[in-house]
Design a protein around this motif. Structure first.
Motif, PDB file in Angstrom:
ATOM      1  N   LYS A   1       0.821  -1.218   0.000  1.00 33.64           N
ATOM      2  CA  LYS A   1       0.000   0.000   0.000  1.00 33.64           C
ATOM      3  C   LYS A   1       0.852   1.264   0.000  1.00 33.64           C
ATOM      4  O   LYS A   1       0.494   2.260  -0.610  1.00 33.64           O
ATOM      5  CB  LYS A   1      -0.919   0.017   1.233  1.00 33.64           C
ATOM      6  CG  LYS A   1      -2.192  -0.804   1.051  1.00 33.64           C
ATOM      7  CD  LYS A   1      -3.108  -0.620   2.249  1.00 33.64           C
ATOM      8  CE  LYS A   1      -4.169  -1.714   2.298  1.00 33.64           C
ATOM      9  NZ  LYS A   1      -4.841  -1.782   3.597  1.00 33.64           N
TER      10      LYS A   1
ATOM     11  N   ARG B   1      -2.461  -9.774   1.184  1.00 32.53           N
ATOM     12  CA  ARG B   1      -1.151  -9.267   1.590  1.00 32.53           C
ATOM     13  C   ARG B   1      -0.986  -9.217   3.104  1.00 32.53           C
ATOM     14  O   ARG B   1       0.121  -9.324   3.617  1.00 32.53           O
ATOM     15  CB  ARG B   1      -0.915  -7.884   0.988  1.00 32.53           C
ATOM     16  CG  ARG B   1      -0.845  -7.917  -0.526  1.00 32.53           C
ATOM     17  CD  ARG B   1      -0.539  -6.557  -1.122  1.00 32.53           C
ATOM     18  NE  ARG B   1      -0.273  -6.665  -2.555  1.00 32.53           N
ATOM     19  CZ  ARG B   1      -1.165  -6.541  -3.516  1.00 32.53           C
ATOM     20  NH1 ARG B   1      -2.431  -6.319  -3.206  1.00 32.53           N
ATOM     21  NH2 ARG B   1      -0.825  -6.652  -4.782  1.00 32.53           N
TER      22      ARG B   1
ATOM     23  N   ASN C   1       1.044  -6.608   7.559  1.00 35.57           N
ATOM     24  CA  ASN C   1       2.423  -6.170   7.374  1.00 35.57           C
ATOM     25  C   ASN C   1       2.975  -6.515   5.999  1.00 35.57           C
ATOM     26  O   ASN C   1       4.168  -6.390   5.766  1.00 35.57           O
ATOM     27  CB  ASN C   1       3.332  -6.834   8.417  1.00 35.57           C
ATOM     28  CG  ASN C   1       2.868  -6.568   9.828  1.00 35.57           C
ATOM     29  OD1 ASN C   1       2.936  -5.440  10.295  1.00 35.57           O
ATOM     30  ND2 ASN C   1       2.366  -7.593  10.503  1.00 35.57           N
ATOM     31  N   GLY C   2       2.089  -6.990   5.116  1.00 40.29           N
ATOM     32  CA  GLY C   2       2.557  -7.383   3.784  1.00 40.29           C
ATOM     33  C   GLY C   2       3.240  -8.732   3.749  1.00 40.29           C
ATOM     34  O   GLY C   2       3.845  -9.107   2.756  1.00 40.29           O
TER      35      GLY C   2
END
Lengths: 319, 319
Positions: free
Chosen positions: A78, A156, A159-160
């Protein structure tokens, strides 16, 4: 219809390509000029490569939907930030990649995600995952990476880091230590990086090998050696291949238990071991399933070849 | 604003309740009349109970948004079908539950899901998961169940079996066999059903217990015995509690690796072991995390008490 541009940023190879929205390759450029650059320097080399790519194909910036970039690292999608990397000479740390790229391409949509995620999306849109609602893509290579696509969107996480199936604990009391610091994650039992370690354990347990590696030179035991050993009927090589396949099969089972997707797509270097490897993965999965499944989950080989990273990165623009 | 109606269908207890959309209990009815009924008979008893509930609270069918039903079993949510159950005297097999219920309540929205899913949704909307985007709810009870809520929606998967964290393999070479037929799933190492088995292994490994159970009467070793043993400092009881907490902690770690949610909410009977149990779960999770996380995942105790199943079922109407 506008084209999509994908960038595959690796430690030694940097490539960029243009595709149409059906996934057909229009043009590609490759360079190694980024290898000794600083982080900012790498971004500059990427920008130059893209400009060359556009020029050589007579494509204007206004002809593309945007630029998608994939690399091995921990990414905050993001925010367009690279949290950290481990396979470049320099380390990107909390690096505002998209912002830096934007200075070269003002007004152009630029998206960034990790290599396993973009490959998952590429397979979903153009490869073995086409036509399914939800898939998980696993790559069994130096490490074990994966990406989860649910109803057309990559999962995702906060925290990805979602999709780190390789570092899930699968043998709690394992003797195998991973680079992540834990014992018994799937990667430590199955990936290329740990082939010498697995070989060492087999030798130490008293097994013998016919491929002429001993404790002094096992560091050269890689995927090619493993394939050679398996083909020659070497006992240790076959045992390691089976152990890796069993752990990947159990990981596929855990994915089914956790997410119940339509399909699991498997790619990566170790898949070059061939049908024996894939069929052992499927056998282990079916063994663990017993009769619990009324509608069978598909397990397939990845279908996008050499350009998986590029097409996957470009597909971010159509997510 | 319309009310929501929830039904919690258990093997021995059947309850139905009305809530407002803020989750405040308006009225509740309980019965055991369904226990010896056929499958169709159970549906009839549920319908009668709901009609009594509405009447006793002067609520009309037009005053409710619909009816949500939760039960332990394998459910196909979209089709409103029960694939199978295991804790009723009769077995629901490919049973068109929603269709049957609709014959008693024509035109009323009726939704059906499994108990772990509805509890997960209830915690997400009204309990410990309130305010988070994505959560996973785990219940450590007789078995280990769980439900996954991503951006306000339950993840159900292709066959409705997503979220079966309890049957994920966590110790590939385990000696503990689960009722699912596999060795080493999380449930076999941590849940109430396996307490006698865990106790037996401890006795056989030479450990001694001060709570007076031996190989002849260990089948009575349940959650209450375990809690008593832990409180009295019994060595085997403490060891079993720690082993269960470690496996749940590692499961929470695997959830983080796979889904990277904002929070994991833990409930169920074994949580009555208290702070020692929860704190051991968190310690194991943090141990496995090392320094890999920049934004900490929340691990919390469930907050909805006795009415979790009812409120969760009712919350299906607001998903």
């Amino acid at each position: 219809m506008k084209l999509i541009c994908g960038v595959d940023l690796g430690g030694t190879k940097l490539s960029a390509a243009l595709f149409d929205q059906k996934g057909i390759l229009i043009g590609k450029e490759i360079t190694h000029d980024h290898v000794n650059e600083t982080t900012d320097g790498i971004v500059r080399v990427i920008a130059e490569l893209i400009k060359t790519l556009l020029k050589n194909n007579s494509v204007l910036l206004t002809d593309i939907l945007g630029i998608g970039v994939g690399l091995a690292g921990h990414i905050l999608y993001k925010k367009g930030i690279i949290i950290t990397t481990s396979n470049f000479k320099v380390t990107f740390t909390n690096y505002p990649f998209v912002e830096k790229m934007s200075s070269y391409f003002p007004g152009v949509k630029i998206l960034l995600d990790n290599d396993a995620n973009v490959q998952a999306l590429g397979e979903y849109m153009y490869g073995a995952g086409k036509g399914f609602e939800s898939i998980v893509f696993i790559t069994v290579s130096t490490g074990v990476g994966s990406g989860i696509v649910l109803n057309g969107k990559l999962l995702r996480g906060k925290n990805g880091t979602a999709g780190e199936i390789g570092h899930s604990i699968i043998e709690y009391k394992s003797k195998y230590l991973c680079t992540c610091g834990n014992y018994g994650c799937a990667m430590a039992h199955s990936s290329g990086l740990f082939l010498p370690e697995l070989y060492k354990h087999k030798l130490e347990s008293g097994m013998t090998s016919s491929i002429g590696l001993n404790l002094d030179n096992i560091s050269s035991f890689d995927g090619h050696f493993l394939k050679k050993g398996v083909n020659e009927g070497d006992r240790i090589s076959i045992s390691i291949m089976n152990e890796s396949a069993d752990i990947i099969g159990a990981s596929v089972f855990n994915i089914h238990k956790m997410l119940d997707p339509d399909a699991v797509i498997i790619g990566g270097g170790l898949m070059h071991l061939g049908d024996k490897y894939m069929s052992r993965i499927k056998t282990e999965f079916k063994f663990l399933m017993h009769d619990m499944m009324e509608d069978e989950m598909v397990i397939k080989h990845s279908e996008i070849g050499a350009d998986a990273g590029l097409l996957g990165a470009a597909s971010l623009l159509l997510e």
